[in-house]
Design a protein around this motif. Structure first.
Motif, short mmCIF file in Angstrom:
data_model
loop_
_atom_site.label_atom_id
_atom_site.label_comp_id
_atom_site.label_asym_id
_atom_site.label_seq_id
_atom_site.Cartn_x
_atom_site.Cartn_y
_atom_site.Cartn_z
N ALA A 1 -6.80 2.68 -4.42
CA ALA A 1 -6.58 4.08 -4.07
C ALA A 1 -5.08 4.41 -4.04
O ALA A 1 -4.66 5.50 -4.45
N ALA A 2 -4.27 3.47 -3.56
CA ALA A 2 -2.83 3.70 -3.46
C ALA A 2 -2.19 3.89 -4.83
O ALA A 2 -1.18 4.58 -4.96
N PRO B 1 -10.14 -1.85 -2.11
CA PRO B 1 -10.32 -0.40 -2.25
C PRO B 1 -9.07 0.39 -1.88
O PRO B 1 -8.73 1.38 -2.54
N ASP B 2 -8.36 -0.05 -0.83
CA ASP B 2 -7.13 0.64 -0.42
C ASP B 2 -6.04 0.48 -1.48
O ASP B 2 -5.27 1.41 -1.76
N LEU B 3 -5.97 -0.71 -2.06
CA LEU B 3 -4.96 -0.98 -3.08
C LEU B 3 -5.19 -0.11 -4.31
O LEU B 3 -4.25 0.50 -4.85
N LEU C 1 0.80 -1.22 0.00
CA LEU C 1 0.00 0.00 0.00
C LEU C 1 0.84 1.28 0.00
O LEU C 1 0.30 2.38 0.05
N ALA D 1 -13.37 -5.52 0.43
CA ALA D 1 -12.82 -4.75 1.55
C ALA D 1 -12.11 -5.63 2.57
O ALA D 1 -11.37 -5.12 3.42
N GLN E 1 -6.56 -8.94 1.74
CA GLN E 1 -5.34 -8.42 2.38
C GLN E 1 -4.24 -8.24 1.35
O GLN E 1 -3.71 -9.21 0.86
N PRO E 2 -3.91 -6.99 0.99
CA PRO E 2 -4.53 -5.74 1.46
C PRO E 2 -5.90 -5.53 0.85
O PRO E 2 -6.18 -6.08 -0.23
N PRO E 3 -6.76 -4.71 1.49
CA PRO E 3 -8.11 -4.48 0.97
C PRO E 3 -8.07 -3.90 -0.43
O PRO E 3 -7.26 -3.01 -0.73
#
Length: 392
Positions: free
Chosen positions: A193-194, A189-191, A156, A182, A185-187
């Protein structure tokens, strides 16, 4: 869960002494019947490293059906389970040929080994020290590895520029497999966004709820030898114009079949033809059944059901020649199958709530002739098609 490998285990397994010990252990059967005898023999010779030796040999044998050229590789049990089959990773790598690529969840290096064949520069990163050390070893035993660098990094936290990003989030949460983006691992959405604005391909489980995503880019569903293996999300910069869904059907023995939603999907509404065709799971999961039917001059038994029908079977596929159309009543099926001297019975089900194994037992078939029973619905009516299976 398998044995928990340590950095010390990897150091030993990659040493000359470890290599010799692995060769020695590989000569053992390591079957349930010989387990205690083999375990005691290895423990007497190698003491504390016995679990690492036995698990490595077992995992190498298991990996032979999934990963090409992995006879000298190192694995953890979880890493091998999640590793992309070589043919699937190779097909993805071909889409990225000529690009610099960063695999931000590289694990033991299965994707890196295929990327290295066709990409000029490849970076692999992970937070797991043990898997990174295994990846370095595995790449050293792969045909192409001189253009690959592995490093410790958080998926991330972007650490590369001007690369295509590949990610394979772990699909277990709280010890259970999850289809919630969501909870990866990793989520997911976070991936996303990163790496917003970057070219990125994310491998996911084929059961992922695609409709929960923002709809940009492409969803590719991939099967191998008839089994759906994964979905891959491709960002807009890595897709073809007009393509949002793709099915890639891979075979260990033949050429791949690729279908996209940019192809026509106009098909007629007609009565059942001479044959029933059950499309590959990747085509069904990608929502491309009508596109596949249009390509091959087929149509659907019912607009809501994925079974196709037609007057011929596409080359290389298995089809089911319709012998009779029956009411979906157990007593009527039992009588007709007994009259036809049915023995072995393959049962295919779509659109009706029937357990094929339970039904087969209740039918009490004792004949000699093999048949296929296709159970489905046309409109609201449950229908059974008695067929024989053939390959075109």
């Amino acid at each position: 869960m398998g044995y928990g490998f340590s950095r010390e285990d990897v150091a030993f397994l990659t040493s000359a002494a470890g290599t010799a010990a692995l060769a020695e252990v590989d000569r053992l059967e390591l079957t349930p019947a010989t387990h205690l005898r083999d375990l005691e023999r290895v423990r007497r010779a190698h003491g504390a490293v016995t679990p690492a030796l036995i698990d490595t040999v077992r995992l190498r044998r298991k990996a032979s059906a999934k990963l090409s050229g992995a006879a000298q590789w190192l694995f953890t049990d979880d890493a091998l389970q999640q590793a992309t089959p070589s043919l699937v990773a190779r097909a993805r790598a071909q889409r990225l040929a000529g690009r610099a690529v960063h695999d931000v969840t590289c694990s033991i290096g299965a994707e890196l080994a295929e990327l290295a064949r066709v990409c000029p520069a490849v970076l692999g990163s992970d937070l797991d020290d043990v898997r990174l050390r295994m990846a370095a070893h595995n790449l050293a035993h792969s045909p192409a590895s001189g253009n690959v660098l592995v490093a410790k990094a958080d998926a991330l936290v972007p650490v590369s520029r001007d690369t295509v990003v590949i990610a394979d989030p772990a699909r277990r949460a709280d010890g259970r497999r999850t289809h919630d983006p969501a909870k990866l691992q990793p989520p997911l959405p976070d991936l996303l966004a990163a790496y917003a604005g970057r070219d990125i391909a994310v491998k996911c489980a084929p059961g992922l709820d695609f409709d929960s995503l923002d709809g940009s880019g492409e969803v590719e569903v991939v099967s191998l030898d008839g089994a759906v293996r994964e979905a891959c999300l491709w960002s807009p910069g890595l897709t073809e114009p007009g393509v949002t869904r793709r099915a890639t059907v891979l075979s260990s023995t033949g050429a791949p079949v690729v279908l996209t939603d940019a192809e026509p999907d106009d098909i007629p509404e007609r009565a059942p033809g001479d044959w029933i065709i059950d499309p590959d799971g990747a085509i069904v999961r990608a929502g491309l059944v009508r596109h596949y039917a249009a390509r091959h001059g087929l149509w659907q038994l019912d607009p809501q059901i994925a079974y196709l029908t037609g007057d011929r079977v596409p080359a290389g596929l298995r089809g089911f020649r319709i012998l009779d159309r029956l009411e979906l009543r157990e007593k009527a099926l039992r009588q007709e199958l007994a009259r036809r001297d049915c023995g072995a019975l393959e049962i295919l089900v779509r659109g009706v709530d029937i357990d094929p194994d339970a039904l087969r037992k209740r039918l009490k078939l004792r004949g000699a002739q093999p048949y296929t029973l296709v159970l489905t619905r046309i409109g609201r009516t449950g229908t059974a098609f008695l067929c024989t299976a053939h390959r075109a």
